[in-house]
Design an enzyme around this catalytic site. Structure first.
Site, PDB file in Angstrom:
ATOM      1  N   PHE A 159       0.862  -1.119  -0.160  1.00  0.00           N
ATOM      2  CA  PHE A 159       0.064   0.068   0.141  1.00  0.00           C
ATOM      3  C   PHE A 159       0.790   1.205   0.017  1.00  0.00           C
ATOM      4  O   PHE A 159       1.856   1.319   0.960  1.00  0.00           O
ATOM      5  CB  PHE A 159      -0.635  -0.012   1.220  1.00  0.00           C
ATOM      6  CG  PHE A 159      -1.906   0.854   1.175  1.00  0.00           C
ATOM      7  CD1 PHE A 159      -3.080   0.464   0.602  1.00  0.00           C
ATOM      8  CD2 PHE A 159      -1.923   1.966   1.739  1.00  0.00           C
ATOM      9  CE1 PHE A 159      -4.181   1.456   0.557  1.00  0.00           C
ATOM     10  CE2 PHE A 159      -2.935   3.045   1.779  1.00  0.00           C
ATOM     11  CZ  PHE A 159      -3.984   2.812   1.065  1.00  0.00           C
ATOM     12  N   ASP A 204       2.431  -4.618   8.467  1.00  0.00           N
ATOM     13  CA  ASP A 204       1.055  -3.739   8.453  1.00  0.00           C
ATOM     14  C   ASP A 204       0.021  -4.934   8.440  1.00  0.00           C
ATOM     15  O   ASP A 204      -0.161  -5.481   7.413  1.00  0.00           O
ATOM     16  CB  ASP A 204       1.221  -3.083   6.964  1.00  0.00           C
ATOM     17  CG  ASP A 204      -0.046  -2.466   6.877  1.00  0.00           C
ATOM     18  OD1 ASP A 204      -1.060  -2.330   7.443  1.00  0.00           O
ATOM     19  OD2 ASP A 204      -0.007  -1.433   5.963  1.00  0.00           O
ATOM     20  N   TYR A 213     -10.452   0.921  11.014  1.00  0.00           N
ATOM     21  CA  TYR A 213     -11.727   1.136  10.213  1.00  0.00           C
ATOM     22  C   TYR A 213     -12.250   0.005   9.174  1.00  0.00           C
ATOM     23  O   TYR A 213     -13.227   0.083   8.825  1.00  0.00           O
ATOM     24  CB  TYR A 213     -11.609   2.511   9.623  1.00  0.00           C
ATOM     25  CG  TYR A 213     -10.323   2.645   8.859  1.00  0.00           C
ATOM     26  CD1 TYR A 213     -10.094   2.062   7.531  1.00  0.00           C
ATOM     27  CD2 TYR A 213      -9.214   3.558   9.388  1.00  0.00           C
ATOM     28  CE1 TYR A 213      -8.743   2.332   6.983  1.00  0.00           C
ATOM     29  CE2 TYR A 213      -8.201   3.857   8.982  1.00  0.00           C
ATOM     30  CZ  TYR A 213      -7.848   3.297   7.641  1.00  0.00           C
ATOM     31  OH  TYR A 213      -6.720   3.334   7.109  1.00  0.00           O
ATOM     32  N   LYS A 214     -11.408  -0.921   9.050  1.00  0.00           N
ATOM     33  CA  LYS A 214     -11.786  -2.041   8.121  1.00  0.00           C
ATOM     34  C   LYS A 214     -12.464  -3.020   8.970  1.00  0.00           C
ATOM     35  O   LYS A 214     -13.684  -2.775   9.474  1.00  0.00           O
ATOM     36  CB  LYS A 214     -10.338  -2.629   7.453  1.00  0.00           C
ATOM     37  CG  LYS A 214      -9.648  -1.558   6.557  1.00  0.00           C
ATOM     38  CD  LYS A 214      -8.367  -2.000   5.959  1.00  0.00           C
ATOM     39  CE  LYS A 214      -7.650  -1.009   5.440  1.00  0.00           C
ATOM     40  NZ  LYS A 214      -8.432  -0.606   4.197  1.00  0.00           N
ATOM     41  N   ARG A 222     -12.842  -5.752  -5.612  1.00  0.00           N
ATOM     42  CA  ARG A 222     -12.412  -6.711  -4.240  1.00  0.00           C
ATOM     43  C   ARG A 222     -13.721  -6.911  -3.690  1.00  0.00           C
ATOM     44  O   ARG A 222     -14.579  -5.864  -3.521  1.00  0.00           O
ATOM     45  CB  ARG A 222     -11.441  -5.964  -3.341  1.00  0.00           C
ATOM     46  CG  ARG A 222     -10.080  -5.653  -3.696  1.00  0.00           C
ATOM     47  CD  ARG A 222      -9.244  -5.037  -2.676  1.00  0.00           C
ATOM     48  NE  ARG A 222      -9.726  -3.760  -2.010  1.00  0.00           N
ATOM     49  CZ  ARG A 222      -9.044  -3.168  -1.202  1.00  0.00           C
ATOM     50  NH1 ARG A 222      -7.754  -3.530  -0.967  1.00  0.00           N
ATOM     51  NH2 ARG A 222      -9.743  -2.076  -0.565  1.00  0.00           N
TER      52      ARG A 222
HETATM   53  C1  PLP Z   1      -2.413  -1.875   3.785  1.00  0.00           C
HETATM   54  C2  PLP Z   1      -2.727  -0.693   4.387  1.00  0.00           C
HETATM   55  N1  PLP Z   1      -1.822   0.255   5.079  1.00  0.00           N
HETATM   56  C3  PLP Z   1      -2.235   1.298   5.168  1.00  0.00           C
HETATM   57  C4  PLP Z   1      -3.443   1.932   4.909  1.00  0.00           C
HETATM   58  C5  PLP Z   1      -3.836   3.432   5.396  1.00  0.00           C
HETATM   59  O1  PLP Z   1      -3.221   3.907   6.401  1.00  0.00           O
HETATM   60  P1  PLP Z   1      -3.775   5.186   7.352  1.00  0.00           P
HETATM   61  O2  PLP Z   1      -4.505   4.272   8.451  1.00  0.00           O
HETATM   62  O3  PLP Z   1      -2.596   5.519   7.953  1.00  0.00           O
HETATM   63  O4  PLP Z   1      -4.474   5.872   6.485  1.00  0.00           O
HETATM   64  C6  PLP Z   1      -4.335   1.257   4.182  1.00  0.00           C
HETATM   65  C7  PLP Z   1      -5.698   1.748   3.948  1.00  0.00           C
HETATM   66  O5  PLP Z   1      -6.542   1.012   3.250  1.00  0.00           O
HETATM   67  C8  PLP Z   1      -4.151  -0.151   3.943  1.00  0.00           C
HETATM   68  O6  PLP Z   1      -4.858  -1.120   3.044  1.00  0.00           O
END
Ligand code: PLP
Length: 403
Positions: free
Chosen positions: A114, A191, A216-217, A364
Site C-alpha cells: 500500500f 502492516d 476502520y476495516k 475486491r
Molecule cells: C495495507 C494498508 N496500509 C495502510 C493503509 C492506510 O493507512 P492510514 O491508516 O495511515 O490511512 C491502508 C488503507 O486502506 C491499507 O490498506
C-alpha cells in the site's frame, strides 16, 4: 476473572447497523456495530454533563483498550496501544527502530505494498541516507518467499511487510518470514491493516519487532478511527524517538516537567491528546470481539470466501480470481480482475451491492463473517453474471462514485 460469554451463532447481524442492499466493502470501511454507536453516545453524554471533569474517565481510555487489542494481535497489553494511524505509527516506530549501522542501512518492502507504507519508508531512507529496496512480484499479484530471501542481504536493516496484500488478498506467513528476516540480521515490522479483526494474530510469539494497523476495516471502529501498534517487549527499553506528552508515564504526565518519562511499553508511542470520541467508537467496536471466538470468526470468513471463489469458478469465467486458494495463504477478501472492473463496480452499486474497486482492474469483495450471508454471495455472483452477459455495465457513466 470470568471470561466474557462468547456467542456461537453466525452470522451476528443483529450487532450491526445494516444498510440497504448487500455490503461487501467491510475491508475498506466496516459497518457500524450498535455497541460503537452506544459507546460514542455514552462518551458524548459524559462531555455534556461533566465537561472537563470527563477527563477523569478519559485519561486512561487508550490504555483501557489494550487488553482487548492484545488478544486480537497475540501480545501482552503492554505491547500494544490504540493510537495514531498506520502512517503516523510507522513514522514513530521507524524513527526509533531504524538505526542504520555501517553497510546494514537499507529498508526492504514489497513492490505490491500500500502506497503509504512505501512513502513512510522513503521518508526515513532519505533522512538516513539509504534506500528502499522492493521485493518484486513474479505475477504482479503475489509475493514469493524465495524472493524475500533473495532480497534480504547483509545491507538490509529493516523489513516492512503486509500481513495480507491489499490488492490480491495474499496472506503472508508472519512467523516464518519473521524468522527469515531475523536470521539475516534485519528487524521486521508488519502492516496488519487487512488482517486485524479478520483472524487471530500471534505477533509476540512470532517474535515480530513491531506491527501497525488501522481500525476502520474489519475492526469496524468507524471512518478515521484511531489505529494501533504493537512493539515487542524486547524493544521496550528504548525511548521513543518522536515524543509527546501523551507518551509520558501517566503518574507524572501532569507534573508538566521538562523531562520526558516514557510510559511503560507501547503506550510511550502516543504523542498528543487522543481523540476521545473516535476512541469511544473503537471501545464499542471491540465489545463485539470480546464476545467472539476468533477461530470461529476466521472459519466462517474462510467458508464465505471459499463459496465466493467456487461460484466465481463456475459462473464468472470471464473474470480472473487473483486471490490464492490455499486457506493459509489468503486473508478475508477475494479479488477478481476484469478490464472493466471500474464500470462493473459502479453498476453493482447502482443495484445496491457495494463492492470495492482498486485501479486499474480489480474488484475486491469482502464477505464479512459477522454480517454477510451465503445468500448474499450467491446474489452478487448472479448479478455479476447478468451484468457481464447483458453488457449493460458498459453504459455506466457515473464512475466518480467509486472509492
Ligand atoms: C495495507 C494498508 N496500509 C495502510 C493503509 C492506510 O493507512 P492510514 O491508516 O495511515 O490511512 C491502508 C488503507 O486502506 C491499507 O490498506
Amino acid at each position: 476473572m470470568t471470561q466474557p460469554r462468547r456467542s456461537s451463532h453466525w452470522p451476528r447481524r443483529e450487532l450491526f447497523a445494516l444498510p440497504k442492499g448487500i455490503y461487501l466493502d467491510g475491508n475498506s470501511l466496516g459497518l457500524m456495530p450498535l455497541s460503537a454507536h452506544q459507546a460514542v453516545v455514552r462518551r458524548l453524554g459524559e462531555w455534556q454533563t461533566q465537561a472537563v471533569s470527563g477527563w477523569d474517565e478519559w485519561f486512561g481510555m487508550a490504555e483501557s483498550l489494550s487488553p482487548a487489542l492484545a488478544r486480537l494481535v497475540g501480545a501482552s497489553p503492554r505491547e500494544v496501544i490504540a493510537t495514531g494511524s498506520i502512517t503516523s505509527n510507522l513514522h514513530a516506530l521507524l524513527a526509533t527502530l531504524y538505526r542504520p549501522q555501517g553497510e546494514r542501512k537499507h529498508l526492504l518492502a514489497t513492490a505490491l505494498d500500500f502506497p503509504t507504507d512505501l512513502y513512510a519508508l522513503q521518508s526515513w531512507a532519505e533522512l538516513r541516507g539509504a534506500e528502499v529496496r522492493l521485493i518484486p512480484s513474479r505475477d504482479g499479484q503475489t509475493i514469493h518467499e524465495d524472493d524475500l530471501r533473495q532480497a534480504l542481504g547483509p545491507d538490509i536493516a529493516l523489513v516492512l511487510l503486509p500481513t495480507v496484500l491489499y490488492r490480491s488478498g495474499q496472506l503472508l506467513d508472519v512467523a516464518k518470514l519473521t524468522a527469515i528476516a531475523h536470521r539475516s540480521g534485519a528487524l521486521i515490522g508488519w502492516d496488519a491493516a487487512h488482517s486485524i479483526g479478520a483472524m487471530q494474530h500471534a505477533f509476540h510469539d512470532a517474535g515480530a519487532d513491531f506491527a501497525v494497523w488501522c481500525s476502520y476495516k474489519y475492526l469496524n471502529a468507524g471512518p478515521g478511527a484511531p489505529g494501533g501498534l504493537f512493539l515487542h517487549q524486547r524493544h521496550h527499553h528504548l525511548a521513543p524517538a518522536l515524543r509527546g506528552w501523551w507518551g509520558n508515564e501517566k503518574e507524572s504526565q501532569f507534573e508538566m516537567t521538562t523531562k520526558f518519562r516514557p510510559a511503560p511499553g507501547a503506550a510511550a508511542y502516543q504523542q498528543g491528546t487522543p481523540p476521545i470520541l473516535a476512541l469511544a467508537a473503537l471501545e464499542g467496536a471491540l465489545e463485539v470481539y470480546e464476545q467472539t471466538d476468533l477461530a470461529a470468526l476466521r472459519a466462517r470468513s474462510l467458508a464465505l470466501t471459499d463459496l465466493l471463489m467456487e461460484l466465481a469458478d463456475l459462473h464468472l469465467h470471464d473474470m480472473r480470481v487473483l486471490t490464492p486458494r490455499d486457506h493459509a495463504r489468503r486473508g478475508g477478501h477475494v479479488s477478481l480482475s476484469h478490464p472493466h472492473a471500474r464500470a462493473l463496480s459502479v453498476a453493482l452499486r447502482q443495484r445496491q451491492i457495494i463492492p470495492d474497486y482498486r485501479s486499474p482492474d480489480v474488484l475486491r469483495l469482502a464477505p464479512i463473517a459477522f454480517y454477510n450471508t451465503e445468500d448474499e454471495i450467491r446474489e452478487v455472483v448472479r448479478v455479476l453474471r447478468e451484468l457481464l452477459d447483458s453488457g449493460s455495465y458498459k453504459d455506466v457513466t457515473e464512475v466518480g462514485a467509486v472509492t
